[in-house]
Design a protein around this motif. Structure first.
Motif, PDB file in Angstrom:
ATOM      1  N   ILE A  10     -20.187  61.861  26.711  1.00 14.69           N
ATOM      2  CA  ILE A  10     -20.310  63.080  27.428  1.00 14.69           C
ATOM      3  C   ILE A  10     -19.248  63.059  28.502  1.00 14.69           C
ATOM      4  O   ILE A  10     -19.277  61.953  29.181  1.00 14.69           O
ATOM      5  CB  ILE A  10     -21.897  63.224  27.967  1.00 14.69           C
ATOM      6  N   LEU A  11     -18.772  64.152  28.775  1.00 15.31           N
ATOM      7  CA  LEU A  11     -17.744  64.069  30.031  1.00 15.31           C
ATOM      8  C   LEU A  11     -18.083  65.576  30.890  1.00 15.31           C
ATOM      9  O   LEU A  11     -18.381  66.518  30.091  1.00 15.31           O
ATOM     10  CB  LEU A  11     -16.427  64.488  29.493  1.00 15.31           C
ATOM     11  N   ALA A  12     -17.972  65.406  31.957  1.00 14.76           N
ATOM     12  CA  ALA A  12     -17.993  66.596  32.870  1.00 14.76           C
ATOM     13  C   ALA A  12     -16.740  67.751  32.718  1.00 14.76           C
ATOM     14  O   ALA A  12     -15.694  67.022  32.485  1.00 14.76           O
ATOM     15  CB  ALA A  12     -18.238  66.607  34.529  1.00 14.76           C
ATOM     16  N   THR A  13     -17.002  68.740  32.653  1.00  8.28           N
ATOM     17  CA  THR A  13     -15.789  70.029  32.353  1.00  8.28           C
ATOM     18  C   THR A  13     -15.617  70.536  34.026  1.00  8.28           C
ATOM     19  O   THR A  13     -16.159  70.577  34.861  1.00  8.28           O
ATOM     20  CB  THR A  13     -15.888  71.036  31.352  1.00  8.28           C
ATOM     21  N   PRO A  14     -14.602  71.055  34.045  1.00  9.38           N
ATOM     22  CA  PRO A  14     -14.002  71.653  35.301  1.00  9.38           C
ATOM     23  C   PRO A  14     -14.906  72.676  35.932  1.00  9.38           C
ATOM     24  O   PRO A  14     -15.126  72.984  37.073  1.00  9.38           O
ATOM     25  CB  PRO A  14     -12.463  72.132  35.314  1.00  9.38           C
ATOM     26  N   ASP A  15     -15.403  73.370  34.849  1.00  8.29           N
ATOM     27  CA  ASP A  15     -16.534  74.540  35.289  1.00  8.29           C
ATOM     28  C   ASP A  15     -17.943  74.175  35.471  1.00  8.29           C
ATOM     29  O   ASP A  15     -18.803  75.052  35.638  1.00  8.29           O
ATOM     30  CB  ASP A  15     -16.416  75.612  34.177  1.00  8.29           C
ATOM     31  N   GLY A  16     -18.226  72.824  35.709  1.00  8.59           N
ATOM     32  CA  GLY A  16     -19.494  72.404  36.152  1.00  8.59           C
ATOM     33  C   GLY A  16     -20.420  72.064  34.758  1.00  8.59           C
ATOM     34  O   GLY A  16     -21.722  71.955  35.128  1.00  8.59           O
ATOM     35  N   ASN A  17     -20.043  72.233  33.531  1.00 11.09           N
ATOM     36  CA  ASN A  17     -20.776  72.074  32.401  1.00 11.09           C
ATOM     37  C   ASN A  17     -20.222  70.686  31.766  1.00 11.09           C
ATOM     38  O   ASN A  17     -19.792  69.912  32.529  1.00 11.09           O
ATOM     39  CB  ASN A  17     -20.185  73.365  31.378  1.00 11.09           C
ATOM     40  N   PHE A  18     -20.771  70.569  30.556  1.00 10.97           N
ATOM     41  CA  PHE A  18     -20.632  69.114  29.927  1.00 10.97           C
ATOM     42  C   PHE A  18     -19.982  69.353  28.439  1.00 10.97           C
ATOM     43  O   PHE A  18     -20.448  70.113  27.668  1.00 10.97           O
ATOM     44  CB  PHE A  18     -21.966  68.259  29.854  1.00 10.97           C
ATOM     45  N   ALA A  19     -19.044  68.450  28.103  1.00  9.24           N
ATOM     46  CA  ALA A  19     -18.742  68.294  26.991  1.00  9.24           C
ATOM     47  C   ALA A  19     -19.279  67.112  26.079  1.00  9.24           C
ATOM     48  O   ALA A  19     -19.149  66.055  26.814  1.00  9.24           O
ATOM     49  CB  ALA A  19     -17.036  68.455  26.808  1.00  9.24           C
ATOM     50  N   ILE A  20     -19.509  67.256  24.655  1.00 10.72           N
ATOM     51  CA  ILE A  20     -20.122  66.119  24.183  1.00 10.72           C
ATOM     52  C   ILE A  20     -19.490  65.896  22.877  1.00 10.72           C
ATOM     53  O   ILE A  20     -19.069  66.700  22.162  1.00 10.72           O
ATOM     54  CB  ILE A  20     -21.654  66.213  23.824  1.00 10.72           C
ATOM     55  N   MET A  21     -19.326  64.453  22.629  1.00 12.77           N
ATOM     56  CA  MET A  21     -18.743  64.228  21.277  1.00 12.77           C
ATOM     57  C   MET A  21     -19.755  63.525  20.611  1.00 12.77           C
ATOM     58  O   MET A  21     -20.314  62.743  21.109  1.00 12.77           O
ATOM     59  CB  MET A  21     -17.438  63.473  21.366  1.00 12.77           C
ATOM     60  N   ALA A  22     -19.884  63.590  19.319  1.00 12.80           N
ATOM     61  CA  ALA A  22     -21.088  63.237  18.580  1.00 12.80           C
ATOM     62  C   ALA A  22     -20.462  62.976  17.186  1.00 12.80           C
ATOM     63  O   ALA A  22     -19.539  63.725  16.824  1.00 12.80           O
ATOM     64  CB  ALA A  22     -22.295  63.994  18.611  1.00 12.80           C
ATOM     65  N   SER A  23     -21.265  62.529  16.264  1.00 15.88           N
ATOM     66  CA  SER A  23     -21.133  62.162  14.928  1.00 15.88           C
ATOM     67  C   SER A  23     -22.434  62.634  14.232  1.00 15.88           C
ATOM     68  O   SER A  23     -23.341  62.464  14.601  1.00 15.88           O
ATOM     69  CB  SER A  23     -20.393  60.912  14.548  1.00 15.88           C
ATOM     70  N   GLY A  24     -22.320  63.097  13.127  1.00 17.38           N
ATOM     71  CA  GLY A  24     -23.298  63.450  12.187  1.00 17.38           C
ATOM     72  C   GLY A  24     -23.207  63.984  10.768  1.00 17.38           C
ATOM     73  O   GLY A  24     -21.855  64.173  10.455  1.00 17.38           O
ATOM     74  N   ASN A  25     -24.128  64.036  10.039  1.00 17.68           N
ATOM     75  CA  ASN A  25     -24.042  64.519   8.670  1.00 17.68           C
ATOM     76  C   ASN A  25     -24.670  65.958   8.379  1.00 17.68           C
ATOM     77  O   ASN A  25     -25.268  66.404   9.447  1.00 17.68           O
ATOM     78  CB  ASN A  25     -24.165  63.667   7.684  1.00 17.68           C
ATOM     79  N   GLN A  26     -24.495  66.471   7.172  1.00 19.87           N
ATOM     80  CA  GLN A  26     -25.265  67.654   6.993  1.00 19.87           C
ATOM     81  C   GLN A  26     -25.968  67.630   5.770  1.00 19.87           C
ATOM     82  O   GLN A  26     -26.373  68.798   5.363  1.00 19.87           O
ATOM     83  CB  GLN A  26     -23.879  68.783   6.720  1.00 19.87           C
ATOM     84  N   ALA A  27     -26.823  66.563   5.754  1.00 18.00           N
ATOM     85  CA  ALA A  27     -27.683  66.306   5.020  1.00 18.00           C
ATOM     86  C   ALA A  27     -29.162  66.873   5.245  1.00 18.00           C
ATOM     87  O   ALA A  27     -29.280  67.097   6.445  1.00 18.00           O
ATOM     88  CB  ALA A  27     -28.048  64.649   4.829  1.00 18.00           C
ATOM     89  N   PRO A  28     -29.886  67.337   4.316  1.00 20.04           N
ATOM     90  CA  PRO A  28     -29.623  66.742   2.841  1.00 20.04           C
ATOM     91  C   PRO A  28     -28.982  68.156   2.138  1.00 20.04           C
ATOM     92  O   PRO A  28     -28.936  68.096   0.748  1.00 20.04           O
ATOM     93  CB  PRO A  28     -31.406  66.850   2.358  1.00 20.04           C
ATOM     94  N   SER A  29     -28.696  69.105   2.817  1.00 25.62           N
ATOM     95  CA  SER A  29     -28.404  70.388   2.045  1.00 25.62           C
ATOM     96  C   SER A  29     -26.997  70.424   1.656  1.00 25.62           C
ATOM     97  O   SER A  29     -26.575  70.859   0.625  1.00 25.62           O
ATOM     98  CB  SER A  29     -28.468  71.571   2.958  1.00 25.62           C
ATOM     99  N   THR A  30     -25.974  69.460   2.306  1.00 21.78           N
ATOM    100  CA  THR A  30     -24.548  69.613   2.146  1.00 21.78           C
ATOM    101  C   THR A  30     -24.065  68.102   1.715  1.00 21.78           C
ATOM    102  O   THR A  30     -23.507  67.780   0.780  1.00 21.78           O
ATOM    103  CB  THR A  30     -23.741  70.221   3.092  1.00 21.78           C
TER     104      THR A  30
END
Length: 84
Positions: A10-30
């Motif tokens: 997670i990183l702070a953004t200049p506008d005072g919000n947060f960006a998040i990098m994650a991983s994941g799947n689309q199970a069980p549908s895809t």
């Protein structure tokens, strides 16, 4: 996001919000293959936007690193398909 997700960074953004990098799947549908997911939230936890990187269907994409510049642009890099 559908499936299971794991936060990475997670990183702070200049506008005072947060960006998040994650991983994941689309199970069980895809798919059970991993994709990387980038999203932005405000300080209340409300999701502002999200983007899933799934360049090659039925192959894993692993997020590696990401950065936010002074203009608020978010850069993500990682490894992925067809065979990481």
């Amino acid at each position: 996001f559908g499936g299971s997700e794991v936060g990475g960074k997670i990183l702070a953004t200049p506008d005072g919000n947060f960006a998040i990098m994650a991983s994941g799947n689309q199970a069980p549908s895809t798919s059970y293959y991993l994709d990387w997911i980038t999203f932005k939230i405000d300080t209340s936890g409300t999701q502002l936007w999200s983007d899933r990187y799934d360049e090659t269907t039925h192959n894993d994409e692993y997020p590696g690193a990401f950065a936010v510049d002074d203009g608020g642009n978010i850069y993500v890099t990682g490894t992925g398909g067809p065979f990481p």
